[in-house]
Design a protein around this motif. Sequence first.
Motif, PDB file in Angstrom:
ATOM      1  N   ARG A 298      -7.448  -7.267  20.291  1.00 55.98           N
ATOM      2  CA  ARG A 298      -6.169  -7.011  19.611  1.00 55.98           C
ATOM      3  C   ARG A 298      -5.676  -5.600  19.900  1.00 55.98           C
ATOM      4  NH1 ARG A 298      -6.552  -7.660  13.721  1.00 55.98           N
ATOM      5  NH2 ARG A 298      -4.296  -7.526  13.804  1.00 55.98           N
TER       6      ARG A 298
ATOM      7  N   ILE B 230       2.316 -14.013  18.143  1.00 56.83           N
ATOM      8  CA  ILE B 230       1.422 -14.719  19.052  1.00 56.83           C
ATOM      9  C   ILE B 230       0.443 -13.732  19.674  1.00 56.83           C
ATOM     10  CG2 ILE B 230       1.243 -16.147  21.117  1.00 56.83           C
ATOM     11  CD1 ILE B 230       4.059 -17.171  20.488  1.00 56.83           C
ATOM     12  N   ALA B 231      -0.834 -14.015  19.485  1.00 52.83           N
ATOM     13  CA  ALA B 231      -1.891 -13.155  20.028  1.00 52.83           C
ATOM     14  C   ALA B 231      -2.137 -13.495  21.496  1.00 52.83           C
ATOM     15  CB  ALA B 231      -3.171 -13.334  19.226  1.00 52.83           C
ATOM     16  N   CYS B 232      -2.824 -12.598  22.185  1.00 50.03           N
ATOM     17  CA  CYS B 232      -3.168 -12.841  23.587  1.00 50.03           C
ATOM     18  C   CYS B 232      -4.168 -14.005  23.686  1.00 50.03           C
ATOM     19  CB  CYS B 232      -3.740 -11.573  24.228  1.00 50.03           C
ATOM     20  SG  CYS B 232      -5.332 -11.040  23.570  1.00 50.03           S
TER      21      CYS B 232
ATOM     22  N   ARG C 157      -4.706  -5.661  23.903  1.00 49.23           N
ATOM     23  CA  ARG C 157      -3.560  -6.511  24.258  1.00 49.23           C
ATOM     24  C   ARG C 157      -2.860  -6.965  22.987  1.00 49.23           C
ATOM     25  NH1 ARG C 157      -4.920 -11.051  28.133  1.00 49.23           N
ATOM     26  NH2 ARG C 157      -2.678 -11.222  28.083  1.00 49.23           N
TER      27      ARG C 157
ATOM     28  N   SER D 138      -0.102  -8.114  20.229  1.00 53.88           N
ATOM     29  CA  SER D 138       0.945  -9.129  20.254  1.00 53.88           C
ATOM     30  C   SER D 138       2.283  -8.474  20.566  1.00 53.88           C
ATOM     31  CB  SER D 138       1.013  -9.830  18.895  1.00 53.88           C
ATOM     32  OG  SER D 138       2.137 -10.671  18.834  1.00 53.88           O
ATOM     33  N   GLN D 139       3.028  -9.076  21.476  1.00 51.89           N
ATOM     34  CA  GLN D 139       4.328  -8.529  21.857  1.00 51.89           C
ATOM     35  C   GLN D 139       5.388  -8.778  20.786  1.00 51.89           C
ATOM     36  OE1 GLN D 139       4.776  -6.614  24.685  1.00 51.89           O
ATOM     37  NE2 GLN D 139       2.547  -6.793  24.665  1.00 51.89           N
ATOM     38  N   ASP D 140       5.262  -9.891  20.085  1.00 51.46           N
ATOM     39  CA  ASP D 140       6.263 -10.240  19.083  1.00 51.46           C
ATOM     40  C   ASP D 140       5.734 -10.176  17.648  1.00 51.46           C
ATOM     41  OD1 ASP D 140       4.596 -12.428  18.997  1.00 51.46           O
ATOM     42  OD2 ASP D 140       6.101 -13.883  19.643  1.00 51.46           O
TER      43      ASP D 140
END
Length: 142
Positions: free
Chosen positions: A17, A27-29, A20, A22-24
């Motif tokens: 976490r 949603i996790a990688c 990487r 979450s971009q939004d």
Amino acid sequence: MPGLHIQDLEAAINWWRERRPSQDGLIACDEVLALAEIYADMVYRRHTHLPQTRLKPTALSAWLAWYATTPDAPCIAICSTTQGDAVCKGCGRSFDEIQDWTVMDPFEKRAVWHRIIHEQTAWRFNRYAERARSPSQDEVVA
């Protein structure tokens, strides 16, 4: 057979976490999702261990990437097994664990780590704890 401990799974999830995020925010990688699926099942079933054979390839790969960042051996360079002790006063491993360390798989090594951390009897946890710290944990004095 040693397996995956839930504390290692939590550490691996948090490691991923951090690396990487979450971009939004929703949603996790892929690595977190693979590990979280296992984690959720373990929590639901109230299990603290999972056989390593139950890890899917993506989860295994993600866990092994986290594992590669952990200290390999608990040794603090004070080995009392050389003086005949059955268990090393420095690191807490048995003579056999020390001898077999290089051929143990990551799950076997983590099982030993969990035992010695739980017991907290080795010198690495008290009077010689500074030897067990990684350089990143030491304060830099200018």
